[in-house]
Design an enzyme around this catalytic site. Structure first.
Site, PDB file in Angstrom:
ATOM      1  N   ARG A  70       5.081   5.415   2.575  1.00  0.00           N
ATOM      2  CA  ARG A  70       4.225   6.585   2.800  1.00  0.00           C
ATOM      3  C   ARG A  70       3.967   6.713   4.288  1.00  0.00           C
ATOM      4  O   ARG A  70       4.316   5.809   5.052  1.00  0.00           O
ATOM      5  CB  ARG A  70       2.919   6.473   1.998  1.00  0.00           C
ATOM      6  CG  ARG A  70       1.946   5.460   2.560  1.00  0.00           C
ATOM      7  CD  ARG A  70       0.915   5.024   1.553  1.00  0.00           C
ATOM      8  NE  ARG A  70      -0.211   5.924   1.439  1.00  0.00           N
ATOM      9  CZ  ARG A  70      -1.372   5.559   0.880  1.00  0.00           C
ATOM     10  NH1 ARG A  70      -1.536   4.331   0.392  1.00  0.00           N
ATOM     11  NH2 ARG A  70      -2.369   6.400   0.789  1.00  0.00           N
ATOM     12  N   PRO A  90     -11.291   5.664  -1.819  1.00  0.00           N
ATOM     13  CA  PRO A  90     -11.543   6.539  -0.670  1.00  0.00           C
ATOM     14  C   PRO A  90     -11.328   5.781   0.642  1.00  0.00           C
ATOM     15  O   PRO A  90     -11.633   4.587   0.742  1.00  0.00           O
ATOM     16  CB  PRO A  90     -13.011   6.946  -0.829  1.00  0.00           C
ATOM     17  CG  PRO A  90     -13.592   6.063  -1.850  1.00  0.00           C
ATOM     18  CD  PRO A  90     -12.492   5.442  -2.637  1.00  0.00           C
ATOM     19  N   LYS A 101       0.807  -1.232   0.000  1.00  0.00           N
ATOM     20  CA  LYS A 101       0.000   0.000   0.000  1.00  0.00           C
ATOM     21  C   LYS A 101       0.843   1.286   0.000  1.00  0.00           C
ATOM     22  O   LYS A 101       0.329   2.382   0.241  1.00  0.00           O
ATOM     23  CB  LYS A 101      -0.990   0.060   1.187  1.00  0.00           C
ATOM     24  CG  LYS A 101      -1.928  -1.109   1.308  1.00  0.00           C
ATOM     25  CD  LYS A 101      -2.505  -1.594   0.006  1.00  0.00           C
ATOM     26  CE  LYS A 101      -3.467  -0.635  -0.649  1.00  0.00           C
ATOM     27  NZ  LYS A 101      -3.819  -1.112  -2.022  1.00  0.00           N
ATOM     28  N   SER A 132      -4.954   2.563   4.596  1.00  0.00           N
ATOM     29  CA  SER A 132      -5.031   2.033   3.234  1.00  0.00           C
ATOM     30  C   SER A 132      -5.075   0.498   3.261  1.00  0.00           C
ATOM     31  O   SER A 132      -5.838  -0.131   2.517  1.00  0.00           O
ATOM     32  CB  SER A 132      -3.825   2.522   2.437  1.00  0.00           C
ATOM     33  OG  SER A 132      -3.780   1.930   1.179  1.00  0.00           O
TER      34      SER A 132
END
Ligand code: A3P
Length: 314
Positions: free
Chosen positions: A154, A280, A71, A162
Site C-alpha cells: 500500500r 483509526p 501492514k 499504520s
C-alpha cells in the site's frame, strides 16, 4: 461523525484508563499480539487446522506464500482468499524463513504447522516479515524455486503510519511510554530515515533482493489500497495468478459501516477482521506528510520500473 484523529485519541484514552484501573488479563499485550496475528478464523481453517486428520487429507508445504508487507493488508488478503474452496490457509504467522530459531527446526516442523488439505487444494501461509528479511528470499528459493509468491503493498507513507499505530497500541497495552508520530519521524529537523517503519516502506530496496532469486512473473503484487476499497477485482487477479477457477464472488463481501471496511460472508457466516485491523490513524502534520511523500517518491519510481507497473501512491 468523529474525525479519525479524534477516534484515535478517544481509543488511546480508553486504553490508558482501563490500564490505570488494572485491566483484565485478556487485555494483555501478548494476547493482543496473538489475536492480531490470528485476525480471525474461518470455519474452513478451523476445520483443516484440527489435530485430527480428516480422511483423504494431509499437511502440505505451502505452494504459495504471502510474503508481506507488514501492514499492507496481509491478513485481509489471507482471509479473503480462504473463501476459495481450493485454498486452505495457515492460521498463524509461521516466521519460518525469517527467524533463525524456527528455520533450524527444519522443513518437517514447517509442514506440521500447515492445515490439512485435499489434493485439489493449495496451502497458503502469510508472514509479513518475509518481505523485509534478508534471508527469506534465498531460503524460500531453496525450498521451492518455482513457488508463487503474493506481495500486498500500500502507499508507503500510509504504511508507515499504520506501522506506527500498531506499535503505539502495543506499547500502550504493555504500559510502555509512547511518542508522537512526528517526534519519531523527525529528528533534528530532518526525516529520521533510520526509523524502522520508514525502512520497511522502501519497497525497491527489498524487492531487489527478491528479484535476485525469483522472476517477476512468480511474484504477484496485490494493490492493498484497492483491496480496501473494492476487494473482488484484486482477488480475481490472484485467482488467475494461481490458476484457480473463479469462485470468490461479490456476494462474499459486504461493507460494514461501523467498521468502515469490507467484511466477509462465507460458509453461512458473516465476519469482519479483528479490531486491530482497520484502526483509526493519528492525524499527521502536513509538513511531515510532505517530507515522507517526497522521500518515498524516488524509491517508488524505482520500484515501478522494477516491477513494470505503477501504483497510485503519493
Ligand atoms: P490499518 O489498521 O492501519 O488501517 P496487515 O494485516 O498486513 O497487518 O494489514 C492491516 C491493514 O489491512 C489495516 O491497516 C487495514 O487498512 C487493511 N485492510 C485491508 N482490508 C481490510 C478489511 N477488509 N478490514 C480491515 N482491515 C483491512
Amino acid at each position: 461523525i468523529i474525525p479519525l484523529h479524534m477516534a484515535f485519541l478517544l481509543v488511546s484514552a480508553y486504553l490508558l484508563l482501563t490500564h490505570a484501573q488494572g485491566a483484565p488479563a485478556e487485555h494483555g499485550a501478548l494476547l493482543e499480539t496473538l489475536k492480531s496475528q490470528v485476525g480471525l478464523f474461518s470455519n474452513k481453517s478451523e476445520h483443516y487446522s484440527a489435530q485430527v486428520r480428516p480422511p483423504g487429507t494431509s499437511r502440505q508445504i505451502p505452494q504459495t506464500i504471502i510474503i508481506g508487507v507488514r501492514k499492507g493488508g496481509t491478513r485481509a488478503l489471507l482471509e479473503m482468499l480462504d473463501i476459495h474452496p481450493n485454498i486452505v490457509v495457515a492460521a498463524t504467522e509461521v516466521h519460518f524463513f525469517d527467524w533463525d530459531e524456527n528455520y533450524v527446526k527444519g522443513i518437517d516442523w514447517y509442514r506440521s504447522l500447515m492445515p490439512f488439505s485435499y489434493g485439489n487444494q493449495i496451502t497458503i501461509e502469510k508472514t509479513p516479515g518475509y518481505f523485509t528479511s534478508p534471508q527469506a528470499p534465498g531460503r524460500i528459493h531453496d525450498m521451492n524455486s518455482s513457488i508463487k509468491l503474493l506481495l500486498i503493498l500500500r502507499d508507503p507513507t500510509e504504511r508507515v503510519i499504520s506501522d506506527y499505530t500498531q506499535v503505539y497500541y502495543n506499547r500502550v497495552e504493555s504500559h510502555k511510554p509512547v511518542q508522537l508520530f512526528e517526534d519519531i519521524v523527525i529528528k533534528n529537523g530532518a526525516l529520521n530515515t533510520k526509523y524502522k517503519a520508514i525502512q520497511r516502506s522502501l519497497y525497491d530496496v527489498h524487492m531487489e533482493k527478491w528479484l535476485k532469486h525469483f522472476s517477476l512473473d512468480q511474484i504477484h503484487i496485490v494493490d492493498g489500497n484497492t483491496l480496501i476499497k473494492d476487494p473482488l477485482p484484486e482477488l480475481q487477479k490472484v485467482e488467475r495468478f494461481l490458476n484457480l477457477p473463479s469462485r470468490i464472488m461479490s456476494s462474499n463481501f459486504y461493507f460494514n459501516q461501523t467498521k468502515g471496511f469490507y467484511c466477509i460472508r462465507s460458509d453461512g457466516r458473516e465476519r469482519c477482521l479483528h479490531e486491530s485491523k482497520g484502526r483509526p490513524h493519528p492525524l499527521v502534520n502536513n509538513t511531515v506528510l510532505e517530507q515522507l511523500y517526497s522521500y518515498f517518491r524516488e524509491h517508488n519510481a524505482k520500484f515501478y520500473r522494477m516491477v513494470n507497473h505503477s501504483f497510485d501512491w503519493h
